[in-house]
Design a protein around this motif. Structure first.
Motif, PDB file in Angstrom:
ATOM      1  N   VAL A   1      26.964 -35.461 -18.162  1.00  0.00           N
ATOM      2  CA  VAL A   1      27.314 -35.597 -16.553  1.00  0.00           C
ATOM      3  C   VAL A   1      28.699 -36.222 -16.528  1.00  0.00           C
ATOM      4  CG1 VAL A   1      26.537 -37.118 -14.582  1.00  0.00           C
ATOM      5  CG2 VAL A   1      24.916 -35.704 -16.125  1.00  0.00           C
ATOM      6  N   SER A   2      28.903 -37.403 -17.430  1.00  0.00           N
ATOM      7  CA  SER A   2      30.222 -37.770 -17.614  1.00  0.00           C
ATOM      8  C   SER A   2      31.502 -36.951 -17.454  1.00  0.00           C
ATOM      9  CB  SER A   2      30.686 -38.707 -18.798  1.00  0.00           C
ATOM     10  OG  SER A   2      29.761 -39.912 -18.720  1.00  0.00           O
ATOM     11  N   GLU A   3      31.239 -35.684 -18.565  1.00  0.00           N
ATOM     12  CA  GLU A   3      32.208 -34.688 -18.518  1.00  0.00           C
ATOM     13  C   GLU A   3      32.286 -34.085 -17.370  1.00  0.00           C
ATOM     14  OE1 GLU A   3      32.267 -32.384 -22.308  1.00  0.00           O
ATOM     15  OE2 GLU A   3      33.243 -30.900 -20.999  1.00  0.00           O
ATOM     16  N   ALA A   4      31.142 -33.402 -17.039  1.00  0.00           N
ATOM     17  CA  ALA A   4      31.067 -32.470 -15.696  1.00  0.00           C
ATOM     18  C   ALA A   4      31.728 -32.931 -14.652  1.00  0.00           C
ATOM     19  CB  ALA A   4      29.568 -31.908 -15.631  1.00  0.00           C
ATOM     20  N   ARG A   5      31.526 -34.308 -14.487  1.00  0.00           N
ATOM     21  CA  ARG A   5      31.998 -35.103 -13.235  1.00  0.00           C
ATOM     22  C   ARG A   5      33.307 -34.950 -12.912  1.00  0.00           C
ATOM     23  NH1 ARG A   5      30.849 -41.398 -13.354  1.00  0.00           N
ATOM     24  NH2 ARG A   5      31.143 -41.206 -10.964  1.00  0.00           N
ATOM     25  N   THR A   6      34.265 -34.780 -14.097  1.00  0.00           N
ATOM     26  CA  THR A   6      35.776 -34.527 -14.086  1.00  0.00           C
ATOM     27  C   THR A   6      35.996 -33.354 -13.499  1.00  0.00           C
ATOM     28  OG1 THR A   6      35.814 -33.869 -16.187  1.00  0.00           O
ATOM     29  CG2 THR A   6      35.842 -36.121 -16.062  1.00  0.00           C
ATOM     30  N   ARG A   7      35.106 -32.267 -13.625  1.00  0.00           N
ATOM     31  CA  ARG A   7      35.585 -30.770 -13.193  1.00  0.00           C
ATOM     32  C   ARG A   7      34.722 -30.190 -12.236  1.00  0.00           C
ATOM     33  NH1 ARG A   7      32.748 -27.894 -16.959  1.00  0.00           N
ATOM     34  NH2 ARG A   7      32.282 -29.392 -18.683  1.00  0.00           N
ATOM     35  N   ALA A   8      33.394 -30.678 -11.976  1.00  0.00           N
ATOM     36  CA  ALA A   8      32.425 -29.842 -11.043  1.00  0.00           C
ATOM     37  C   ALA A   8      32.269 -30.750  -9.911  1.00  0.00           C
ATOM     38  CB  ALA A   8      31.306 -29.445 -11.960  1.00  0.00           C
ATOM     39  N   GLU A   9      32.073 -29.844  -8.827  1.00  0.00           N
ATOM     40  CA  GLU A   9      31.430 -30.548  -7.486  1.00  0.00           C
ATOM     41  C   GLU A   9      29.914 -30.445  -7.188  1.00  0.00           C
ATOM     42  OE1 GLU A   9      33.616 -29.013  -3.847  1.00  0.00           O
ATOM     43  OE2 GLU A   9      34.898 -27.980  -5.511  1.00  0.00           O
ATOM     44  N   VAL A  10      29.509 -29.919  -7.993  1.00  0.00           N
ATOM     45  CA  VAL A  10      27.847 -29.921  -8.138  1.00  0.00           C
ATOM     46  C   VAL A  10      27.394 -30.013  -9.504  1.00  0.00           C
ATOM     47  CG1 VAL A  10      25.870 -28.695  -7.547  1.00  0.00           C
ATOM     48  CG2 VAL A  10      27.767 -28.610  -5.989  1.00  0.00           C
ATOM     49  N   ILE A  11      26.480 -30.647  -9.848  1.00  0.00           N
ATOM     50  CA  ILE A  11      26.002 -30.984 -11.254  1.00  0.00           C
ATOM     51  C   ILE A  11      24.431 -31.137 -11.265  1.00  0.00           C
ATOM     52  CG2 ILE A  11      25.793 -32.128 -13.304  1.00  0.00           C
ATOM     53  CD1 ILE A  11      28.338 -33.429 -12.500  1.00  0.00           C
ATOM     54  N   ILE A  12      23.946 -29.759 -11.920  1.00  0.00           N
ATOM     55  CA  ILE A  12      22.296 -29.841 -11.978  1.00  0.00           C
ATOM     56  C   ILE A  12      21.681 -30.302 -13.172  1.00  0.00           C
ATOM     57  CG2 ILE A  12      20.536 -28.579 -11.322  1.00  0.00           C
ATOM     58  CD1 ILE A  12      22.148 -27.010  -9.261  1.00  0.00           C
ATOM     59  N   THR A  13      20.995 -31.127 -13.290  1.00  0.00           N
ATOM     60  CA  THR A  13      20.165 -31.234 -14.654  1.00  0.00           C
ATOM     61  C   THR A  13      18.928 -30.615 -14.560  1.00  0.00           C
ATOM     62  OG1 THR A  13      19.474 -33.613 -14.125  1.00  0.00           O
ATOM     63  CG2 THR A  13      21.727 -33.271 -15.096  1.00  0.00           C
ATOM     64  N   THR A  14      18.144 -30.211 -15.442  1.00  0.00           N
ATOM     65  CA  THR A  14      16.715 -29.979 -15.561  1.00  0.00           C
ATOM     66  C   THR A  14      16.234 -30.805 -16.686  1.00  0.00           C
ATOM     67  OG1 THR A  14      16.909 -28.031 -16.691  1.00  0.00           O
ATOM     68  CG2 THR A  14      17.368 -27.890 -14.527  1.00  0.00           C
ATOM     69  N   GLY A  15      14.865 -31.368 -16.433  1.00  0.00           N
ATOM     70  CA  GLY A  15      14.073 -31.921 -17.489  1.00  0.00           C
ATOM     71  C   GLY A  15      14.313 -33.561 -17.648  1.00  0.00           C
ATOM     72  N   GLY A  16      13.612 -34.129 -18.469  1.00  0.00           N
ATOM     73  CA  GLY A  16      13.789 -35.473 -18.784  1.00  0.00           C
ATOM     74  C   GLY A  16      13.329 -36.658 -17.659  1.00  0.00           C
ATOM     75  N   LEU A  17      12.598 -36.093 -16.657  1.00  0.00           N
ATOM     76  CA  LEU A  17      12.170 -36.721 -15.612  1.00  0.00           C
ATOM     77  C   LEU A  17      10.772 -37.287 -15.554  1.00  0.00           C
ATOM     78  CD1 LEU A  17      13.943 -35.120 -12.484  1.00  0.00           C
ATOM     79  CD2 LEU A  17      14.647 -37.348 -13.700  1.00  0.00           C
ATOM     80  N   GLY A  18      10.093 -36.872 -16.730  1.00  0.00           N
ATOM     81  CA  GLY A  18       8.564 -37.114 -16.895  1.00  0.00           C
ATOM     82  C   GLY A  18       8.090 -38.255 -17.454  1.00  0.00           C
ATOM     83  N   PRO A  19       6.722 -38.628 -17.804  1.00  0.00           N
ATOM     84  CA  PRO A  19       6.399 -39.897 -18.153  1.00  0.00           C
ATOM     85  C   PRO A  19       6.400 -40.202 -19.402  1.00  0.00           C
ATOM     86  CG  PRO A  19       4.595 -38.552 -18.066  1.00  0.00           C
ATOM     87  CD  PRO A  19       5.788 -37.513 -17.871  1.00  0.00           C
ATOM     88  N   THR A  20       7.202 -39.368 -20.567  1.00  0.00           N
ATOM     89  CA  THR A  20       6.631 -39.942 -21.893  1.00  0.00           C
ATOM     90  C   THR A  20       8.002 -40.482 -22.426  1.00  0.00           C
ATOM     91  OG1 THR A  20       7.301 -37.504 -22.607  1.00  0.00           O
ATOM     92  CG2 THR A  20       4.943 -38.128 -22.417  1.00  0.00           C
ATOM     93  N   SER A  21       8.369 -40.954 -23.584  1.00  0.00           N
ATOM     94  CA  SER A  21       9.153 -41.823 -24.326  1.00  0.00           C
ATOM     95  C   SER A  21      10.389 -41.217 -24.470  1.00  0.00           C
ATOM     96  CB  SER A  21       8.652 -42.622 -25.322  1.00  0.00           C
ATOM     97  OG  SER A  21       8.313 -41.594 -26.310  1.00  0.00           O
ATOM     98  N   ASP A  22      10.251 -39.682 -24.389  1.00  0.00           N
ATOM     99  CA  ASP A  22      11.577 -39.061 -24.598  1.00  0.00           C
ATOM    100  C   ASP A  22      12.142 -38.406 -23.389  1.00  0.00           C
ATOM    101  OD1 ASP A  22       9.494 -37.232 -24.334  1.00  0.00           O
ATOM    102  OD2 ASP A  22      10.194 -35.769 -25.715  1.00  0.00           O
TER     103      ASP A  22
END
Lengths: 366, 366
Positions: A1-22
């Motif tokens: 995200v740090s890198e992408a925000r230097t060049r993109a107007e929209v950044i979409i991430t998927t995953g990693g929003l669940g309940p487990t430790s990872d």
């Protein structure tokens, strides 16, 4: 995200929003942007009701999914517990000319991600990046012709429209090809209508629908309109044709039932295929496909019955009947029709293509 | 590609290698890199044989797929006509420290792309970027527990191993959760074995397999080993359970057949469910599920029979039996077992989760 925000107007991430430790997306993004995480009561209530409906206890660590970085917009998740999150980020100094960048965090599981994208993210993007000027897009869905054969029949007829601004595209999926007609000129609707008319004129019998239509939904709708019914008898497709038909809401009005007769004994016992026919012609044969379709129509009292018998592989082929050979039959009040096809694909692809040919056999006869 | 080569050591493109006029990848890349396109005889022969096997004429414009940019490595396509292409590119001046960048062009259709990636691209990447030091990764596949419940049972027991370097991850797919055990330390095999033992100790009955195992394949294998057979009777899943079982090569040794009985009449006629039971209890009920399983076992002469009857939705629910309610039955030489579940999902997800519960019911009884 740090890198992408230097060049993109929209950044979409998927995953990693669940309940487990990872599942670290929420926490990492909050740290990166210096936002605090705030528990939101309505999300917590949604998670609790999700577990209640399924009659399961709510594990305490699922609460983490109700945490929202300060200032974020919440995309509620109708198909799971973790909501999507949208944050407006100021662009870092080295970025493009836009004032800010949109960070969209979506859950990873496809059945949560896909509807959230279609129903909530697309409208958001359309609002932020409005299409300027005229825009018409139509997709015609075909089955039964290869991509290049289709183009050879269609492209010459559309040449003058392409010169006038029509954008013509093809998308080959397995067992079907889409023709995409798109225009952005002042007379876009006229161009696309004219193009559709010409495509239907050239390859109309291969066109089963448009845009989001599926072959099985088109078929269920056509049968319902005629107040007619269908039954299926499947050997090599192992229930896949019945499965496709019953994926359509309302299938119960037209689909009476299916018989998956893998063994010769089941073909004889459940469908009445005569034992001498099985012994003399073999299970993968024209007479057996015919007897299966007629047996299913009779036993289930349907207007139409489809039957398939073939060699899905990977083993079982012979020089005369190689792996992929299949006989498809359609029984109705008219004389029974039987087709022979060769679909030499892996097992699941074989089932898909064969089901496609069977459903299309019925569609064309309607 | 122009932009990516300034910052990436590997660039993968998908799509645009097909035969139609909008397939532009091959041509664009050749122009970008100043390469000529050369027709390659072995690819042409492969394309010709592809059409010959399927008994279709070969359209002339498919020849374009035999064109290869000078110097490219060809990845033959066993599941289609367009080969993949690999090119070594010198990095542009502003790029990272690596000497060159690898451009990998793959076909778009998933059934061509996926095997090409697994069988040809992965080995290539592993060779170019070898894993240094020890590395052990094992995935345990579970069904029947939610992601957070699973973690609550497993994580405390593994805490000391995580401190010793075990990387523990969870991947929730629909109706199943993977536990991923990974280690890169000197004693990686010991760490991972110990972790697997502890996971199986805590949640063993939910673990159906490891790595690439599917539930249906595990079941077919277990039945084959016992020389036992199964039949299925499906209402709401509409053939999906039969379909999953018959996706497994060799299913014909253990799967005798399936009955998709959507209507009450079919349940009575094909499975012998008594008409008073249907009238008194309703089609979605414990006694009907029981009678369906016992009827299927009897009619098809199987050792085991699975039956499901439920409300897939989107309509048909009542306060007592909301949409998603399903009864699952297993008939065998032991007394018949019936479970009630509530799976309030969209239609296709409902079918998947229900099939998962049914297959797992049989797996556990084995």
């Amino acid at each position: 995200v740090s890198e992408a925000r230097t060049r993109a107007e929209v950044i979409i991430t998927t995953g990693g929003l669940g309940p487990t430790s990872d599942d670290l997306t929420r926490q990492c993004i909050a740290e990166l942007l210096g936002k605090t995480l705030i528990e939101q009561a309505d999300i917590l209530a949604h998670i609790a009701s999700y577990f209640q409906t399924r009659r399961r206890p709510m594990p305490t660590q699922t609460r983490v999914q109700a945490l929202v970085p300060a200032g974020a917009t919440v995309l509620m998740n109708r198909n799971g517990t973790a909501p999507g999150l949208v944050l407006e980020m100021e662009l870092s100094a080295s970025g493009p000319a836009a004032k800010s960048s949109l960070l969209i965090m979506l859950p990873g599981p496809p059945r949560e991600l896909q509807p959230m994208f279609s129903n909530q993210v697309l409208p958001l993007l359309e609002k932020r990046f409005p299409i300027e000027g005229p825009f018409v897009c139509r997709v015609l869905r075909t089955t039964g012709l290869g991509e290049s054969s289709l183009e050879a029949k269609v492209a010459p007829a559309l040449e003058h429209l392409v010169k006038a601004g029509l954008e013509l595209g093809y998308c080959a999926r397995f067992g079907e090809v889409d023709v995409r007609l798109l225009a952005r000129t002042g007379d876009a609707p006229v161009l696309v209508n004219e193009a559709e008319w010409l495509v239907r004129d050239k390859v109309g019998k291969y066109v089963y629908g448009s845009n989001d239509d599926s072959l099985e939904a088109v078929l269920v709708k056509a049968l319902a309109a005629r107040r007619e019914t269908v039954a299926v008898a499947e050997s090599c497709t192992g229930g896949y044709i019945a499965n496709r038909l019953t994926n359509v809401p309302g299938a119960s009005d037209v689909f009476l039932g299916g018989l998956v007769t893998y063994s010769n004994e089941a073909k004889h016992k459940l469908l009445g295929v005569p034992e001498p026919t099985l012994a003399n012609s073999g299970a993968v044969s024209e007479p057996v496909a015919r007897a299966m379709a007629e047996g299913a129509r009779l036993h289930l009292g349907a207007d139409y019955a489809l039957a398939v018998t073939g060699i899905a592989g990977p083993t079982g082929g012979t020089p005369e009947k190689p792996v992929g050979t299949v006989y498809l039959a359609l029984a109705s009040s008219a004389p029974t029709v039987v087709l022979r096809q060769v679909n030499p694909y892996d097992r699941e692809s074989f089932k898909f293509v064969t089901s496609q040919q069977a459903l299309d056999l019925l569609r064309r006869s309607l």
